[in-house]
Design a protein around this motif. Structure first.
Motif, PDB file in Angstrom:
ATOM      1  N   GLU A  31       1.011  -1.428   0.094  1.00 33.33           N
ATOM      2  CA  GLU A  31       0.169  -0.028   0.089  1.00 33.33           C
ATOM      3  C   GLU A  31       0.659   1.295   0.003  1.00 33.33           C
ATOM      4  O   GLU A  31       0.678   2.284  -0.872  1.00 33.33           O
ATOM      5  N   LEU A  32       1.844   1.254   0.703  1.00 30.88           N
ATOM      6  CA  LEU A  32       2.899   2.165   0.637  1.00 30.88           C
ATOM      7  C   LEU A  32       3.511   2.721  -0.536  1.00 30.88           C
ATOM      8  O   LEU A  32       3.811   3.696  -1.107  1.00 30.88           O
ATOM      9  N   LEU A  33       4.071   1.365  -1.151  1.00 32.37           N
ATOM     10  CA  LEU A  33       4.568   1.375  -2.444  1.00 32.37           C
ATOM     11  C   LEU A  33       3.605   2.168  -3.459  1.00 32.37           C
ATOM     12  O   LEU A  33       4.106   3.177  -4.449  1.00 32.37           O
ATOM     13  N   ASN A  34       2.312   1.779  -3.430  1.00 30.25           N
ATOM     14  CA  ASN A  34       1.408   2.272  -4.361  1.00 30.25           C
ATOM     15  C   ASN A  34       1.264   4.015  -3.954  1.00 30.25           C
ATOM     16  O   ASN A  34       1.229   4.647  -5.112  1.00 30.25           O
ATOM     17  N   ILE A  38       5.037   3.978  -6.867  1.00 32.51           N
ATOM     18  CA  ILE A  38       6.199   3.073  -7.237  1.00 32.51           C
ATOM     19  C   ILE A  38       5.404   1.775  -7.913  1.00 32.51           C
ATOM     20  O   ILE A  38       4.380   1.225  -7.263  1.00 32.51           O
ATOM     21  N   HIS A  39       5.700   1.688  -9.038  1.00 27.57           N
ATOM     22  CA  HIS A  39       5.142   0.421  -9.634  1.00 27.57           C
ATOM     23  C   HIS A  39       5.968  -0.494 -10.593  1.00 27.57           C
ATOM     24  O   HIS A  39       7.298   0.068 -10.649  1.00 27.57           O
ATOM     25  N   ASN A  40       5.989  -1.512 -11.162  1.00 24.44           N
ATOM     26  CA  ASN A  40       6.722  -2.343 -11.837  1.00 24.44           C
ATOM     27  C   ASN A  40       7.970  -2.781 -10.874  1.00 24.44           C
ATOM     28  O   ASN A  40       9.189  -2.619 -11.577  1.00 24.44           O
ATOM     29  N   TYR A  41       8.025  -2.796  -9.777  1.00 32.16           N
ATOM     30  CA  TYR A  41       9.237  -3.054  -8.786  1.00 32.16           C
ATOM     31  C   TYR A  41       9.619  -4.397  -8.719  1.00 32.16           C
ATOM     32  O   TYR A  41       8.932  -5.403  -8.658  1.00 32.16           O
ATOM     33  N   THR A  42      10.833  -4.654  -9.316  1.00 32.51           N
ATOM     34  CA  THR A  42      11.403  -5.758  -9.591  1.00 32.51           C
ATOM     35  C   THR A  42      12.767  -5.676  -9.047  1.00 32.51           C
ATOM     36  O   THR A  42      13.462  -4.773  -8.890  1.00 32.51           O
ATOM     37  N   ILE A  43      13.056  -6.921  -8.260  1.00 32.22           N
ATOM     38  CA  ILE A  43      14.665  -7.148  -7.841  1.00 32.22           C
ATOM     39  C   ILE A  43      14.942  -8.567  -8.356  1.00 32.22           C
ATOM     40  O   ILE A  43      14.478  -9.585  -8.487  1.00 32.22           O
ATOM     41  N   ALA A  56       8.551   5.185 -11.220  1.00 30.95           N
ATOM     42  CA  ALA A  56       8.008   6.162 -10.092  1.00 30.95           C
ATOM     43  C   ALA A  56       7.188   7.155 -10.796  1.00 30.95           C
ATOM     44  O   ALA A  56       7.575   8.102 -11.415  1.00 30.95           O
ATOM     45  N   GLU A  57       5.805   6.620 -10.736  1.00 29.31           N
ATOM     46  CA  GLU A  57       4.914   7.688 -11.651  1.00 29.31           C
ATOM     47  C   GLU A  57       4.691   9.135 -11.210  1.00 29.31           C
ATOM     48  O   GLU A  57       4.443   9.927 -11.931  1.00 29.31           O
ATOM     49  N   LYS A  58       4.965   9.258  -9.973  1.00 30.67           N
ATOM     50  CA  LYS A  58       4.804  10.620  -9.284  1.00 30.67           C
ATOM     51  C   LYS A  58       6.159  11.238  -9.359  1.00 30.67           C
ATOM     52  O   LYS A  58       6.508  12.185  -8.723  1.00 30.67           O
ATOM     53  N   GLY A  59       7.374  10.559  -9.927  1.00 32.23           N
ATOM     54  CA  GLY A  59       8.769  10.997  -9.801  1.00 32.23           C
ATOM     55  C   GLY A  59       9.455  10.474  -8.628  1.00 32.23           C
ATOM     56  O   GLY A  59       9.061  10.148  -7.808  1.00 32.23           O
ATOM     57  N   ILE A  60      10.816  10.325  -9.012  1.00 38.00           N
ATOM     58  CA  ILE A  60      11.600   9.703  -7.899  1.00 38.00           C
ATOM     59  C   ILE A  60      11.658  10.752  -6.636  1.00 38.00           C
ATOM     60  O   ILE A  60      11.718  10.187  -5.457  1.00 38.00           O
ATOM     61  N   ALA A  61      11.551  11.967  -6.924  1.00 33.53           N
ATOM     62  CA  ALA A  61      11.547  12.698  -5.448  1.00 33.53           C
ATOM     63  C   ALA A  61      10.404  12.637  -4.564  1.00 33.53           C
ATOM     64  O   ALA A  61      10.646  12.434  -3.603  1.00 33.53           O
ATOM     65  N   PHE A  62       9.240  12.163  -4.973  1.00 31.42           N
ATOM     66  CA  PHE A  62       8.000  12.191  -4.253  1.00 31.42           C
ATOM     67  C   PHE A  62       8.102  10.628  -3.819  1.00 31.42           C
ATOM     68  O   PHE A  62       7.646  10.390  -2.549  1.00 31.42           O
ATOM     69  N   THR A  66       8.366   9.945   0.406  1.00 31.63           N
ATOM     70  CA  THR A  66       7.156   9.373   1.007  1.00 31.63           C
ATOM     71  C   THR A  66       7.751   7.973   1.703  1.00 31.63           C
ATOM     72  O   THR A  66       7.578   7.879   2.854  1.00 31.63           O
ATOM     73  N   GLN A  67       8.954   7.533   1.028  1.00 31.67           N
ATOM     74  CA  GLN A  67       9.634   6.341   1.754  1.00 31.67           C
ATOM     75  C   GLN A  67      10.482   6.718   3.039  1.00 31.67           C
ATOM     76  O   GLN A  67      10.278   6.370   3.974  1.00 31.67           O
ATOM     77  N   ALA A  68      10.999   7.879   2.681  1.00 32.86           N
ATOM     78  CA  ALA A  68      12.096   8.253   3.944  1.00 32.86           C
ATOM     79  C   ALA A  68      11.326   8.791   5.065  1.00 32.86           C
ATOM     80  O   ALA A  68      11.604   8.792   6.147  1.00 32.86           O
ATOM     81  N   GLU A  69       9.944   9.230   4.983  1.00 34.84           N
ATOM     82  CA  GLU A  69       9.050   9.591   5.934  1.00 34.84           C
ATOM     83  C   GLU A  69       8.260   8.761   6.581  1.00 34.84           C
ATOM     84  O   GLU A  69       7.675   8.992   7.475  1.00 34.84           O
ATOM     85  N   SER A  70       8.560   7.494   6.087  1.00 33.72           N
ATOM     86  CA  SER A  70       7.563   6.386   6.674  1.00 33.72           C
ATOM     87  C   SER A  70       8.262   5.555   7.654  1.00 33.72           C
ATOM     88  O   SER A  70       9.074   5.005   7.473  1.00 33.72           O
ATOM     89  N   PRO A  71       7.467   5.719   8.790  1.00 36.21           N
ATOM     90  CA  PRO A  71       7.809   4.981   9.869  1.00 36.21           C
ATOM     91  C   PRO A  71       7.809   3.150   9.568  1.00 36.21           C
ATOM     92  O   PRO A  71       8.624   2.290   9.759  1.00 36.21           O
ATOM     93  N   LEU A  72       6.946   2.719   8.580  1.00 37.11           N
ATOM     94  CA  LEU A  72       6.885   1.443   8.157  1.00 37.11           C
ATOM     95  C   LEU A  72       7.988   1.140   7.463  1.00 37.11           C
ATOM     96  O   LEU A  72       8.484  -0.062   7.461  1.00 37.11           O
TER      97      LEU A  72
END
Length: 105
Positions: A31-34, A38-43, A56-62, A66-72
């Motif tokens: 849910e957080l990735l969405n 973030i889509h088409n995430y592959t490792i 990153a459909e909303k851009g890398i900065a966003f 979003t990830q850096a600010e998340s306690p999750l």
């Protein structure tokens, strides 16, 4: 849409555990990735090296903020630190971005 690639290293003997944890990824993490766009995430794995890619459909900065600010994400990183090592960029608090040197569409 921007693309992002990161790399990390598996710790010795942790391949199966790393895969298991991703097979059982937390629903709140997807849910957080969405939310981060973030889509088409592959490792991929080559030996003990991991290469991750996402769009990153909303851009890398966003996506990064979003990830850096998340306690999750902090909780996930803590959960994963016994199976992998990933250096972070102190300026952004997220993965170092790899430099793109070629692209074919």
């Amino acid at each position: 849409m921007e693309r992002f690639v990161w790399k990390a290293r598996l710790l010795p003997g942790k391949r199966e555990e790393y895969i298991r944890r991703h097979d059982e990824i937390w629903p709140e993490m997807t849910e957080l990735l969405n939310k981060a766009g973030i889509h088409n995430y592959t490792i991929w794995r080559a030996g003990d090296e991991l290469i991750g890619y996402y769009e990153a459909e909303k851009g890398i900065a966003f996506a990064s903020s979003t990830q850096a600010e998340s306690p999750l994400v902090d909780k996930w990183n803590e959960y994963m630190k016994d199976v992998m090592v990933m250096e972070k960029d102190p300026a952004t608090g997220t993965h170092y971005a790899l430099e793109q040197v070629f692209y074919h569409k």
